[in-house]
Design an enzyme around this catalytic site. Structure first.
Site, PDB file in Angstrom:
ATOM      1  N   CYS A 132       0.903  -1.242  -0.044  1.00  0.00           N
ATOM      2  CA  CYS A 132       0.045  -0.067   0.070  1.00  0.00           C
ATOM      3  C   CYS A 132       0.969   1.135   0.106  1.00  0.00           C
ATOM      4  O   CYS A 132       1.223   1.664   1.004  1.00  0.00           O
ATOM      5  CB  CYS A 132      -0.846   0.103   1.170  1.00  0.00           C
ATOM      6  SG  CYS A 132      -1.883   1.331   1.187  1.00  0.00           S
ATOM      7  N   CYS A 135      -0.469   4.038   2.212  1.00  0.00           N
ATOM      8  CA  CYS A 135      -0.469   3.910   3.583  1.00  0.00           C
ATOM      9  C   CYS A 135       1.144   4.140   4.125  1.00  0.00           C
ATOM     10  O   CYS A 135       1.523   4.790   4.887  1.00  0.00           O
ATOM     11  CB  CYS A 135      -0.440   2.665   4.084  1.00  0.00           C
ATOM     12  SG  CYS A 135      -1.949   1.901   3.368  1.00  0.00           S
ATOM     13  N   ASP A 136       2.175   3.733   3.270  1.00  0.00           N
ATOM     14  CA  ASP A 136       3.557   3.598   3.601  1.00  0.00           C
ATOM     15  C   ASP A 136       4.375   4.469   2.870  1.00  0.00           C
ATOM     16  O   ASP A 136       5.720   4.627   3.179  1.00  0.00           O
ATOM     17  CB  ASP A 136       4.093   2.329   3.768  1.00  0.00           C
ATOM     18  CG  ASP A 136       3.286   1.240   4.408  1.00  0.00           C
ATOM     19  OD1 ASP A 136       2.867   1.731   5.414  1.00  0.00           O
ATOM     20  OD2 ASP A 136       2.966   0.074   4.171  1.00  0.00           O
TER      21      ASP A 136
END
Ligand code: NAP
Length: 308
Positions: A132, A135-136
């Site tokens: 992701c 997300c990261d």
């Protein structure tokens, strides 16, 4: 308490099913699942959902749908379904320690990220391995990033990650790409993205240090292998439908996608499908929403025919 409708999953499909069944006064219960909000909650700008000429952020879109459903009386339960008994009525779904009973079920459990299956991949998730970018990506400012895959997801992630990384290498196992032309062109024109085709990843380092430091790559044509330094390793090679919890009670194809019996019907009367858990062709937010609407209408008619 016997429920009229329980919706498994809270992505576009589940939330739309919740809006429709709540407006039909069925007081649906939505079980959010492991990945609340579904794939949209892991994406950035969505430019192709009708009604938003300037685009809308995926997490905002899905949160809006949830609020809309709650406004009409849908209830949301955090947690995931871990077991099911669809052999008798009412159907039974286990969430944590509790069994929930319901007259109809809408399966909108979506699909989860596919992994490469390399020995060290799982051990390094959260330590440099991710599925992701949204997300990261933030953690890889000015770092070297690698993205694996040749579809739209890989193009989208690679483009997004150029906001952070000093270089993004996109590794794809073939010469041709599955990605749509527009997404591929966008990535090709991004000066920060380097393409490595006909290349596969053989190993990820360094489990000993609990951190991604590099990878071993192999050219599938020449057989040549070499190591490259990498800080962030993003896998974007598609998804696997979340149907394991149905223990073979729901008919699926060999890859686990639910086999539709027409409309939103599964092989079990009273159990309906919606979204990516059944759809291996379109897999769009808008088609998942449309499927959620269909499933809710079918559940409503089913209950009505039973003598609600
Ligand atoms: P996908 O289209 O199925 O592509 C998966 C890619 O990963 C393929 O290039 C495949 O290679 C590669 N792959 C699969 N298994 C692999 C393995 N074990 N090792 C190495 N490579 C592997 O999946 P997706 O990109 O997630 O897209 C899914 C759907 O969502 C598509 O319909 C797509 O259009 C849509 N989508 C749309 C957007 C957008 O419009 N904004 C963004 C993301 C996704 P091969 O080609 O060799 O099989």
């Amino acid at each position: 308490m016997l429920r009229n409708v329980v919706i498994i999953g809270s992505g576009c499909a589940g939330n739309t099913a919740a809006i429709y069944s709540a407006r039909a006064n069925l007081k649906p219960l939505v079980i959010s699942g492991h990945e609340a909000g579904g794939q949209l909650s892991l994406t950035t700008l969505v430019e192709n959902f009708p009604g938003f000429p300037d685009g809308i952020n995926g997490p905002d879109l899905v949160e809006n749908m949830k609020k809309q459903a709650q406004n009409f009386g849908a209830e949301y339960l955090h947690g995931a379904v871990i077991d099911t008994d669809l052999s008798t009525r009412p159907f039974r779904l286990k969430v944590e320690d509790e069994w929930i009973e319901t007259r109809t079920v809408i399966i909108a459990s979506g699909a989860s990220a596919r992994w490469l299956g390399l020995p060290n991949e799982q051990k390094l998730i959260g330590h440099g391995v991710s599925s992701c970018a949204t997300c990261d990506g933030f953690f890889y400012r000015e770092k070297k990033i690698m993205v694996i895959g040749g579809g739209d997801s890989a193009m989208e992630e690679a483009n997004f990650l150029t906001r952070f990384g000093r270089q993004v290498t996109l590794v794809h196992r073939r010469e041709e790409f599955r990605a749509s032309k527009i997404m591929l062109d966008r990535a090709r024109h991004n000066p920060k993205i380097k393409f490595l085709t006909n290349t596969v990843v053989e190993d990820i380092y360094d489990v000993g240090h609990h951190l991604v430091t590099g990878v071993r790559l192999r050219n599938t044509r020449s057989g040549e292998t070499w190591d490259e330094e990498v800080d962030g390793f993003f896998v974007a090679i598609g998804h696997i439908p979340n149907t394991a919890i149905f223990n073979g009670q729901i008919s699926t194809d060999p890859d686990g996608y639910i086999l539709s019996q027409g409309g939103a019907r599964t092989n079990i009367p009273g159990v309906f499908h919606a979204g990516d858990v059944q759809d291996r062709v379109y897999r769009q937010a808008i088609s998942a929403s449309g499927a959620g609407c269909m499933a809710a209408i079918e559940a409503e008619r089913y209950l009505e025919a039973e003598g609600d």
